[in-house]
Enzyme design. Sequence first.
Site, short mmCIF file in Angstrom:
data_model
loop_
_atom_site.label_atom_id
_atom_site.label_comp_id
_atom_site.label_asym_id
_atom_site.label_seq_id
_atom_site.Cartn_x
_atom_site.Cartn_y
_atom_site.Cartn_z
N TYR A 76 0.83 -1.20 0.00
CA TYR A 76 0.00 0.00 0.00
C TYR A 76 0.87 1.26 0.00
O TYR A 76 0.41 2.36 0.31
CB TYR A 76 -0.94 0.00 1.21
CG TYR A 76 -2.05 -1.03 1.10
CD1 TYR A 76 -1.76 -2.33 0.73
CD2 TYR A 76 -3.36 -0.71 1.37
CE1 TYR A 76 -2.76 -3.28 0.62
CE2 TYR A 76 -4.36 -1.66 1.26
CZ TYR A 76 -4.06 -2.94 0.89
OH TYR A 76 -5.04 -3.88 0.77
N LYS B 108 4.26 -14.60 4.20
CA LYS B 108 4.58 -15.40 3.00
C LYS B 108 6.10 -15.35 2.84
O LYS B 108 6.64 -15.03 1.77
CB LYS B 108 3.84 -14.80 1.79
CG LYS B 108 3.86 -15.65 0.54
CD LYS B 108 2.90 -16.81 0.57
CE LYS B 108 3.12 -17.71 -0.64
NZ LYS B 108 2.32 -18.94 -0.61
N ASP C 272 -1.50 -18.50 2.97
CA ASP C 272 -2.47 -19.35 2.24
C ASP C 272 -3.00 -20.46 3.15
O ASP C 272 -4.20 -20.71 3.22
CB ASP C 272 -1.88 -19.91 0.93
CG ASP C 272 -0.39 -20.18 0.99
OD1 ASP C 272 0.22 -19.97 2.05
OD2 ASP C 272 0.18 -20.62 -0.03
N ASP D 245 -5.80 -6.82 5.19
CA ASP D 245 -6.99 -6.32 4.51
C ASP D 245 -7.83 -7.50 4.01
O ASP D 245 -9.04 -7.58 4.25
CB ASP D 245 -6.52 -5.45 3.32
CG ASP D 245 -7.65 -4.64 2.71
OD1 ASP D 245 -8.79 -4.78 3.16
OD2 ASP D 245 -7.38 -3.87 1.77
#
Length: 337
Positions: A124, A171, A204, A228
């Site tokens: 972002y 991740k 995930d 988010d």
Amino acid sequence: MAHRVTLIPGDGIGPEVSAAVVRIIEAAGVAIEWDEHHAGVTAVEQTGSTLPQSLLDSVIANRVALKGPVTTPVGEGFTSVNVGLRKTLDLYANLRPVTNLPGVPSRYQDVDMVIVRENTEDLYSGMENEIVPGVVAGLKIITATASERIARFAFRHATENGRRKVTAIHKANIMKQADGLFLRSARTVAREFPDITYDEKIVDNACMQLVMRPEQYDVLLLPNLYGDIVSDLAAGLVGGLGVVPGANLGEQAAVFEAVHGSAPDIAGQDKANPTALLLSGLMLLRHIGERTAADVIFGALTRVMAAGTTITRDLGGSASTTQFTDAVVREIHAHRG
Ligand code: NAI
């Protein structure tokens, strides 16, 4: 003396749900002087800016705001007002409690977690460039300072609220540097809080686990983008976006807003569920020391939900925003005599 609170009604369903929340808070007898300011498209028409300086000055002066959702054009147009507000005021912690509300129909009944999302950096950053035609690079910014700051916020929140576990979501198997730094920062901070269990999950797998066994989660600590996305997923576990509140917290101000957006598909139709913004309003009331009023409103809300006769469409009912708000106000008056 009345509290002075900045009110940003927002776009789409924003004005409808914020009017409902203002009515309900007034019915509970809390004296608030609302200092109304507009952002986004509405503000451009009036001031030429999507995030007017007068709005920022108001939030800084009042230190607390209730904000409806603001529309951000997809793939073009002005940059997000929400991101701009969070960055400008350094509202670095996005806190989103995801719990079952008594009486609210949902897929699970034992969800009680808090999402702590870093609010100022990550993808972002807004730094995107077309390097050559057909090739765009976007910068994912992760700093040790912001990562440790949000991790410390998550562990402190856990400690102060009787929670036992913080799970960092990442991740780092792929983004070894960026998410690796986020994780290393979380591990460093975790050592300062030996009473809180710390674990880690790849994002995930975390999403799959969330829909399989949401009850295993307590406090989730995430960088901005995963936070988010996972917030909306988590909202789906407890009844949807109509019932999940949030707060953007920093050293100089606190802006309370629902997880949901401006819902253009139902805007202006008196259909929106104001519960998510109302629960955000209750977080605001507790923040400014109005705990009793917050408890009274929460009691009224849960009685209306449990009765099940005046609930909004998103929860399977047929009540309009106005009818639902009337029902909550009636319950508050019944309680106050
Ligand atoms: P959305 O959250 O506005 O809507 C998603 C779905 O949930 C829609 O079907 C909508 O009708 C439903 N929904 C949302 N809130 C509801 C409520 N209170 N009661 C009943 N149903 C509700 O997400 P979407 O459509 O992706 O985004 C629309 C706009 O909102 C975009 O411009 C986006 O940028 C903006 N947005 C703003 C946010 C903010 O101001 N904090 C947060 C998220 C999105």
